[in-house]
Design an enzyme around this catalytic site. Structure first.
Site, mmCIF file in Angstrom:
data_model
loop_
_atom_site.group_PDB
_atom_site.id
_atom_site.type_symbol
_atom_site.label_atom_id
_atom_site.label_comp_id
_atom_site.label_asym_id
_atom_site.label_seq_id
_atom_site.Cartn_x
_atom_site.Cartn_y
_atom_site.Cartn_z
ATOM 1 N N GLU A 273 4.830 0.271 -12.298
ATOM 2 C CA GLU A 273 4.655 -0.319 -11.186
ATOM 3 C C GLU A 273 5.580 -1.247 -10.543
ATOM 4 O OE1 GLU A 273 3.372 -0.970 -8.402
ATOM 5 O OE2 GLU A 273 1.609 -2.630 -9.121
ATOM 6 N N CYS B 173 3.183 -5.075 -2.906
ATOM 7 C CA CYS B 173 3.441 -3.438 -3.016
ATOM 8 C C CYS B 173 2.868 -2.546 -2.306
ATOM 9 C CB CYS B 173 3.496 -2.829 -4.678
ATOM 10 S SG CYS B 173 2.341 -3.206 -5.323
#
Ligand code: NAD
Length: 474
Positions: free
Chosen positions: A246, A280
Site C-alpha cells: 500500500e 496517501c
C-alpha cells in the site's frame, strides 16, 4: 503528559531496550525513547509467531472473533487517552486522532466478524470423488506500518492477519510508536494467546532484511513510500513471499462545470487539511473545468487561509504541525520550485515559526506539468489547482502519473460518472465526496501505488491461501 513508555512485545511479554528519541512535532521536545530490537529479539519474535500460528490457526473462528472484538471494545474505552498520545507524537488535532482510533475499531470489528465467514466450497466431481476448496490462513505475517496513521494502519494489518487465523510480527513506526503500542496492549489485555501478535521497533532496513527472508514468515505487508515498497517487494519476490503493498498516491480531483464550485472548494479544504495532507489518499491535483476555475480557486484559497494552525492538543486547532522536519523540507522545496516555474501562490507558502513543524495549507494555481509538485507526492498541506477544458483533458491529466491509489470527482452527470468510473486509472474512486476507504470496501492501488488490498472481503482473502483437497472414496 500521558505519553506511554514504549516497549517491545514478544511472545506475550513486554520487553524494554535502549533506542532512540521520540520527538513531539509541535514543540520538538523529547516524549520518550523507542526501544530497538536486537537480532536475538527478532529471533524470539519469529519463534513466538511460529508457535502462535500453530495455536491460533487451530482456534475456532468464533473464539478468535470474541478475543478480537474484546480488544476493539477496550480500545473504544481507552480512545481519549490513546488519542492524546497520538497527537503528542504525530501532531494531528485531537479530534482527528480520536476519529482515527474509532475508524480503526470499525475495521477491527468488521474483520473479526468477517473472519467467521471465510468459507470454502465444494466442487462437483464424478461419483466417489469430491473436491473441497479450503481457505486457510497463510501463516505468520511480517507487517510494516508508517508514521502518518499510528493506530489505524497497524490496526488494518493486525485485524486482517488475526481475523484470518494468522499470527503477525508488527514493525510499527519508530517516530509514532504509541498508536501501535496501545493497540497491541488492548489485544494483550483482551486475552490474545502469547505469540499471536508481536511488536518490534528498530532500524527499519535491518528488521525487514531479517524478517522478510525468514522461512517462518509467509506474507509481507507494507504501507509507505513507493521506493521502499519496491525494495521490499523485490526482497519478497526473491524469497517467493506474497506481499500487500500500500504505497503512495498523488490524488487527482476532477471538478466538472455542473457542480457548485464554492461548496466543492469548502469540502476540498477539509479533505486536504486532514492530517495536514500527510495521507496517501490526500486530494492533491485539482483539475477544474474552465468555467468554474477562478471561483473554485479563490474559494479554496480563502478557506485554506481561515484554517486555525496550532498544537493539536488545543481543541480549536484545525491544522496541526507536520509530523517531522522532512515534510517541512519537502514543502519548501516543492513550493519554491513551482513558484519559480510560474505557479501562483494563492494561500500559504511559508513555514510558520521555527519551533515545531508548522506549515499552512498552501494553494498553488496554474502549476505547470513540469513542476516537481505535479509529479512527486507532496505528502503535506499542498493543493495544486489547474483549469481543464473538458472531461477528456481532465482524465488524461489524472492518468498521466505512475500513481493510481485514490481519485475523486465532482459531477451531477450520470454520463460523466460512468466515464470516470471506467477510465480513471485508480484503485479507489469517490464521486461527490472525499472518503476513499471504509472497513467493508477493498482499498489499494494500481500502477506504482502497489498491489493487494486492505479492507473488505478482498483484504481478508490476501491473508489466506486456497487449498484444494481432492478425495476419492472407496
Ligand atoms: P521513507 O521512504 O524513508 O519511509 C517510508 C516508510 O518506510 C517509513 O515508515 C519507514 O519507517 C519505512 N521504511 C524505510 N525503509 C525501510 C526498510 N528498508 N524496510 C522497512 N521499512 C522501511 O520516507 P518518509 O520520510 O518516512 O516518508 C516520506 C514518503 O513516504 C512520503 O512522501 C510518502 O510518499 C510516503 N509515505 C506513504 C505512506 C502511505 O500511507 N502510503 C505513509 C508514510 C509515508
Amino acid at each position: 503528559m500521558n505519553y506511554p513508555e514504549i516497549e517491545l512485545y514478544i511472545g506475550g511479554h513486554w520487553r524494554r531496550a535502549s533506542g532512540g528519541p521520540i520527538i513531539n512535532p509541535a514543540d520538538e521536545s523529547v516524549l520518550g525513547t523507542v526501544p530497538h530490537a536486537t537480532k536475538a529479539d527478532l529471533d524470539d519474535a519469529l519463534d513466538a509467531a511460529a508457535k502462535g500460528f500453530a495455536l491460533w490457526r487451530n482456534t475456532a473462528p468464533n473464539a478468535r472473533a470474541q478475543i478480537i472484538l474484546r480488544a476493539a471494545a477496550l480500545i473504544r474505552e481507552r480512545a481519549d487517552d490513546m488519542a492524546r498520545a497520538m497527537t503528542l507524537e504525530q501532531g494531528k488535532p485531537l479530534d482527528q486522532a480520536r476519529l482515527e482510533i474509532l475508524r480503526g475499531c470499525d475495521i477491527i470489528e468488521w474483520d473479526a466478524t468477517e473472519g467467521m465467514r471465510l468459507y470454502g466450497r465444494v466442487i462437483p466431481a464424478g461419483p466417489g470423488l469430491q473436491h473441497t476448496v479450503h481457505r486457510q490462513p497463510i501463516g505468520p505475517v511480517a507487517a510494516f506500518s508508517p508514521w502518518n496513521f499510528p493506530m489505524s494502519s497497524p490496526a488494518r494489518k493486525v485485524a486482517g492477519a488475526l481475523s484470518s487465523g494468522c499470527s503477525i510480527i508488527l514493525k510499527a513506526s519508530e517516530e509514532t510508536p504509541a498508536g501501535a503500542l496501545q493497540l497491541v496492549r488492548a489485544f494483550h489485555d483482551a486475552g490474545l494467546p502469547a505469540g499471536v501478535l508481536n511488536l518490534v521497533f528498530g532500524n527499519p532496513a535491518e528488521i525487514s532484511s531479517y524478517l522478510v527472508p525468514s522461512p517462518a514468515i509467509r506474507l509481507i505487508t507494507f504501507t509507505g513510500s513507493v521506493p521502499i515498497g519496491k525494495h521490499l517487494a523485490s526482497m519478497a519476490g526473491q524469497h517467493m513471499k506474497p506481499a500487500i503493498m500500500e504505497l503512495g498516491g498523488h490524488g487527482p480531483v476532477i471538478v466538472c462545470g455542473d457542480v457548485d464550485p464554492v461548496t466543492t472548494a469548502a469540502l476540498s479544504v477539509t479533505a486536504k487539511s486532514r492530517n495536514a495532507g500527510q495521507v496517501c489518499v490526500a486530494p492533491t491535483r485539482f483539475f477544474v473545468q474552465e468555467s468554474s476555475f477562478e471561483t473554485f480557486a479563490q474559494a479554496f484559497a480563502e478557506g485554506a487561509s481561515r484554517l486555525r494552525v496550532g498544537n493539536g492538543l488545543d481543541p480549536s486547532t484545525q491544522l496541526g504541525p507536520l509530523a517531522n522536519p522532512r515534510r517541512i523540507e519537502a514543502m519548501e522545496r516543492l513550493v519554491s520550485d513551482a513558484a519559480a516555474r510560474g505557479a501562483r501562490v494563492l494561500a500559504g507558502g511559508q513555514r510558520i515559526g521555527n519551533r515545531g513543524y508548522f506549515y499552512p495549507l498552501t494553494v498553488l494555481a496554474d502549476v505547470p506539468d513540469s513542476a516537481l509538485a505535479m509529479n512527486e507526492e507532496p505528502f503535506g498541506p499542498l493543493a495544486l489547482v489547474n483549469p481543464v477544458r473538458d472531461l477528456d483533458e481532465a482524465i488524461a491529466k489524472a492518468n498521466a502519473l505512475p500513481f493510481g491509489l485514490a481519485a475523486y470527482a465532482f459531477t451531477n452527470s450520470a454520463d460523466n460518472a460512468q466515464r470516470l468510473s471506467n477510465d480513471v486509472e485508480t484503485g479507489n474512486l469517490s464521486i461527490n465526496h472525499f472518503v476513499a476507504s471504509t472497513a467493508e470496501t477493498p482499498f489499494g492501488g494500481v500502477k506504482d501505488s502497489g498491489y493487494g488490498r486492505e479492507g473488505g472481503t478482498e483484504g481478508l482473502s490476501c491473508y489466506t491461501v486456497a487449498r484444494n483437497v481432492s478425495h476419492k472414496f472407496n
